[in-house]
Structures are given as structure tokens and as C-alpha cells.
Write a protein that holds these residues in place. Structure first.
Motif, PDB file in Angstrom:
ATOM      1  N   ASP A  46       0.823  -1.209   0.000  1.00 28.05           N
ATOM      2  CA  ASP A  46       0.000   0.000   0.000  1.00 28.05           C
ATOM      3  C   ASP A  46       0.860   1.263   0.000  1.00 28.05           C
ATOM      4  O   ASP A  46       0.653   2.170   0.802  1.00 28.05           O
ATOM      5  CB  ASP A  46      -0.930  -0.016   1.227  1.00 28.05           C
ATOM      6  N   ASP A  47       1.801   1.337  -0.915  1.00 27.72           N
ATOM      7  CA  ASP A  47       2.685   2.495  -0.995  1.00 27.72           C
ATOM      8  C   ASP A  47       2.628   3.088  -2.400  1.00 27.72           C
ATOM      9  O   ASP A  47       2.479   2.369  -3.395  1.00 27.72           O
ATOM     10  CB  ASP A  47       4.118   2.094  -0.654  1.00 27.72           C
ATOM     11  N   THR A  48       2.767   4.394  -2.484  1.00 29.47           N
ATOM     12  CA  THR A  48       2.619   5.102  -3.754  1.00 29.47           C
ATOM     13  C   THR A  48       3.838   4.919  -4.651  1.00 29.47           C
ATOM     14  O   THR A  48       4.985   4.988  -4.185  1.00 29.47           O
ATOM     15  CB  THR A  48       2.405   6.610  -3.492  1.00 29.47           C
ATOM     16  N   LYS A  71      -1.007   3.493  -6.566  1.00 30.83           N
ATOM     17  CA  LYS A  71      -0.609   2.867  -5.307  1.00 30.83           C
ATOM     18  C   LYS A  71      -0.933   1.372  -5.363  1.00 30.83           C
ATOM     19  O   LYS A  71      -2.077   0.975  -5.168  1.00 30.83           O
ATOM     20  CB  LYS A  71      -1.338   3.519  -4.125  1.00 30.83           C
ATOM     21  N   GLU A  88      -2.597  -5.307  -7.814  1.00 37.14           N
ATOM     22  CA  GLU A  88      -3.745  -4.446  -7.544  1.00 37.14           C
ATOM     23  C   GLU A  88      -4.957  -5.356  -7.378  1.00 37.14           C
ATOM     24  O   GLU A  88      -5.242  -6.194  -8.245  1.00 37.14           O
ATOM     25  CB  GLU A  88      -3.981  -3.467  -8.692  1.00 37.14           C
ATOM     26  N   GLN A 103      -6.557   4.914 -12.636  1.00 40.60           N
ATOM     27  CA  GLN A 103      -5.555   4.259 -11.807  1.00 40.60           C
ATOM     28  C   GLN A 103      -4.895   3.110 -12.569  1.00 40.60           C
ATOM     29  O   GLN A 103      -3.680   2.906 -12.482  1.00 40.60           O
ATOM     30  CB  GLN A 103      -6.212   3.735 -10.535  1.00 40.60           C
ATOM     31  N   GLY A 271       3.096   1.493   3.461  1.00 40.87           N
ATOM     32  CA  GLY A 271       3.350   2.865   3.065  1.00 40.87           C
ATOM     33  C   GLY A 271       3.341   3.772   4.281  1.00 40.87           C
ATOM     34  O   GLY A 271       2.736   3.465   5.310  1.00 40.87           O
TER      35      GLY A 271
END
Length: 351
Positions: A46-48, A71, A88, A103, A271
Motif C-alpha cells: 500500500d505504498d505510492t 498505489k 492491484e 488508476q 506505506g
């Protein structure tokens, strides 16, 4: 939660992937470590994704609506061949005109090998993996990604490779399915594998949640449930540590360390925003409650300093009083409401 509900639950999907990448006994696994068996380990959660500046400027000026800060839910790496799986998770497939396409195009560009390797050296070759909760929709999801890739290419942009995965129920088991692209990329045999078995029709998913961020849900009730799951884990960890504390000794409880403990070491891959939110929840909803309750009853037992809870029992009687209170959930009443924002977020996370 019914098995069919689990399949389309974003937090369950995320944690299923984490279990699949977690080393477990080959003859006694909780969730089959399929991805670990293929050589993959957790890289981030869960990190950009931060595009290189030149490409970021191109995306900002593009006529296409493309996320400039995609993300991924989970990213795994295999350091032997420098490959990465960029996951994802979605409830189901969606069309190229969906709001999710913005996205998705960002994810596709992030998985261009040249772009990805510039951001995540020494990793070189990524594969975008869309996991959907209904394995019957693999073809529809593949068609969507194909169209979006074509749209990007027509605009002079370079999308990366992609793959589509799905979940399905088989009696009381959950089966993980994948396509030929993933099989070739990761050297995976077959097309599917049972990864979770012997579920009851009404299953409590909480024991499966290694990490859980309330921000993963839009529904306020579900957000409250996830906060309760995390607080319950912290509650148990506190009891375990304080039971071992001898009168006269002191202990310093750090929210970051507790979070790392209850996530079995995975919180460090979260994240920055997700880490901060979880740490804030522990400090404000657990530590503050402890201080407020005991500061007058046993004023010398607990202190809060430098964002850590310090505990020292002078006598066995003090220890027994605190433990008895902690063991009675009707007395402790740790709140699961969203903690207040104002807090010094300059404090270090687990990175």
C-alpha cells in the motif's frame, strides 16, 4: 462473513496475498505460500509509486486521465532474477470507461520495465497483476487492460506487461487462479491452486489479517471493524508483555514495535501514511486510555514520554490490579473510533 463475501473483500484479498508470500511449513501451512514457493517475498504494501520527474510531467500534460501516483496494494520481489509482482486487488472486473481506468493506466505505465527499474533498483522486470474476486471475469479484465494498453500506446506512452488473477470458491476451499502470462513470467505450473481450505460458511476473517488499514474501506462500519481488529491484537500483545514484567522492573512500550510484532514483521513494508495511521491509533486509543484510567488510581505505575508508554509495577498487587483490568474487556473499553489527526507526525515510522 460468508465465503463469497470474502472473495470480493479488498482487505481479505490483500492479506491473502501476504500469506501467500509468507514462509510457512510445507506440510502445515495456514494459507498455501504459493508466491513464496515461486521465490517471491514482500517488497512493499500500500505504498505510492513515484514516477520519474520527466514522465510525471508528461502525464500531467497528457490528454488522457492517468493517475500520477498509482498505489499498488502489494509488491513482491524475487532477488534471484530481479523480477517483481505488482498487485492491484479489485472486487471484480471493470470496463475501460470506468473510473478505475485512471488508476489502471497509471499501474500499466509504472510496470514499464525501464520506468520501474529506475524507481526500484536493483529490480528490473515487473509484471502488473490484477487480482479480482471473481475468477469467472478473467477474460473481461484482460480485455479491459488490453484496451487501456492500446490507448496508452496510441498516445506515445509505453505500458508494461500485465496479468490477471482471480479467486473462486470450491466447496469450503478458496482457489487462486492465474493466466498464461503469469505462468510464463513466474514459472508457475498449472492454472490454479487451493490456497485456503476448510473454511466455515460464516468465517471470521480477523485471524487472517496480518495488516489492516481502516482507510482501505469506504464503509464506516467496516473501518470500525478493522480498527477493532488491530486494537484487539495490541491488547493481547500488551497482556503478554505485562504478564512477564516482574515487580520492580520497568518496560517501555513503543507503538511502532507493537505494530511490528502483531503484524508478524510486515508493518515495516506498509506505506508511510498507513503506518502513521496505525501508530496514531495505538497511541491515542490504547496508550491514552491506559494513562487516563490509571494516572489517579496508581499514579506511579504508568507514564507517557517520547511517544512511548512506560510501565513499572512496585508490587505484585499493582501488577495484579492492572492485569485484572486489562483481562476484562468490559472494563478496558478501548475505543475503535478514528483517532484525532493533530499529532506530531514527524515521529519516525518503521522505514
Amino acid at each position: 462473513m460468508q465465503i463469497s463475501e470474502l472473495l470480493s473483500d479488498s482487505v481479505f484479498q490483500l492479506n491473502l496475498l501476504l500469506w501467500m508470500a509468507k514462509e510457512q511449513p510445507s506440510d502445515n501451512w495456514y494459507v498455501r505460500p504459493l508466491l513464496h514457493e515461486l521465490g517471491y517475498e514482500v517488497h512493499l504494501i500500500d505504498d505510492t509509486f513515484r514516477f520519474p520527474e520527466k514522465l510525471s510531467e508528461t502525464l500531467r500534460s497528457s490528454e488522457l486521465e492517468i493517475s500520477n501516483a498509482p498505489k499498488p496494494d502489494v509488491m513482491l520481489h524475487n532477488m534471484d532474477d530481479k523480477k517483481a509482482l505488482y498487485f492491484e486487488a479489485k472486487v471484480g472486473s471493470f470496463g475501460p470507461e470506468s473510473s478505475s481506468s485512471k488508476q489502471a493506466m497509471g499501474h500499466l505505465l509504472a510496470c514499464n520495465a525501464d520506468v520501474f527499474s529506475e524507481v526500484y533498483q536493483p529490480l528490473k522486470e515487473p509484471l502488473l497483476c490484477y487480482l479480482i474476486g471473481n475468477a469467472e471475469e478473467l477474460e473481461e479484465m484482460t480485455a479491459c487492460l488490453e484496451q487501456l494498453s492500446g490507448k496508452l500506446s496510441a498516445a506515445g506512452l509505453k505500458p508494461g506487461r500485465y496479468s490477471v488473477h482471480g479467486l473462486k470458491q470450491q466447496d469450503t476451499d478458496i482457489v487462486y487462479c492465474w493466466d498464461a502470462e503469469f505462468a510464463e513470467f513466474a514459472s508457475a505450473q498449472g492454472k490454479q491452486q487451493v490456497v485456503l481450505r476448510g473454511l466455515e460458511e460464516d468465517t471470521d476473517p480477523a485471524p487472517l489479517f496480518l495488516v489492516c488499514s481502516a482507510d482501505d474501506y469506504d464503509d464506516s462500519d467496516k473501518q470500525d471493524f478493522l480498527r477493532r481488529v488491530l486494537i484487539a491484537k495490541i491488547h493481547r500483545a500488551l497482556l503478554c508483555r505485562l504478564h512477564k514484567l516482574s515487580p520492580g522492573d520497568s518496560i517501555e512500550l513503543d507503538a511502532r514495535e507493537l505494530l511490528e510484532e502483531v503484524s508478524e514483521g510486515l508493518a515495516r513494508f506498509l506505506g508511510r501514511d498507513s503506518q502513521k495511521n496505525s501508530i496514531r491509533l495505538i497511541r491515542q486509543n490504547v496508550f491514552q486510555r491506559l494513562i487516563e484510567y490509571w494516572e489517579e488510581r496508581l499514579p506511579d505505575v504508568m507514564h507517557y514520554s517520547d511517544y512511548c508508554l512506560q510501565v513499572c509495577f512496585s508490587t505484585a498487587e499493582q501488577k495484579n490490579r492492572v492485569l485484572e483490568w486489562l483481562e476484562d474487556e468490559n472494563k478496558t473499553r478501548f475505543k475503535s473510533t478514528r483517532p484525532a489527526e493533530p499529532e506530531d507526525d514527524r515521529q519516525p515510522t518503521l522505514f
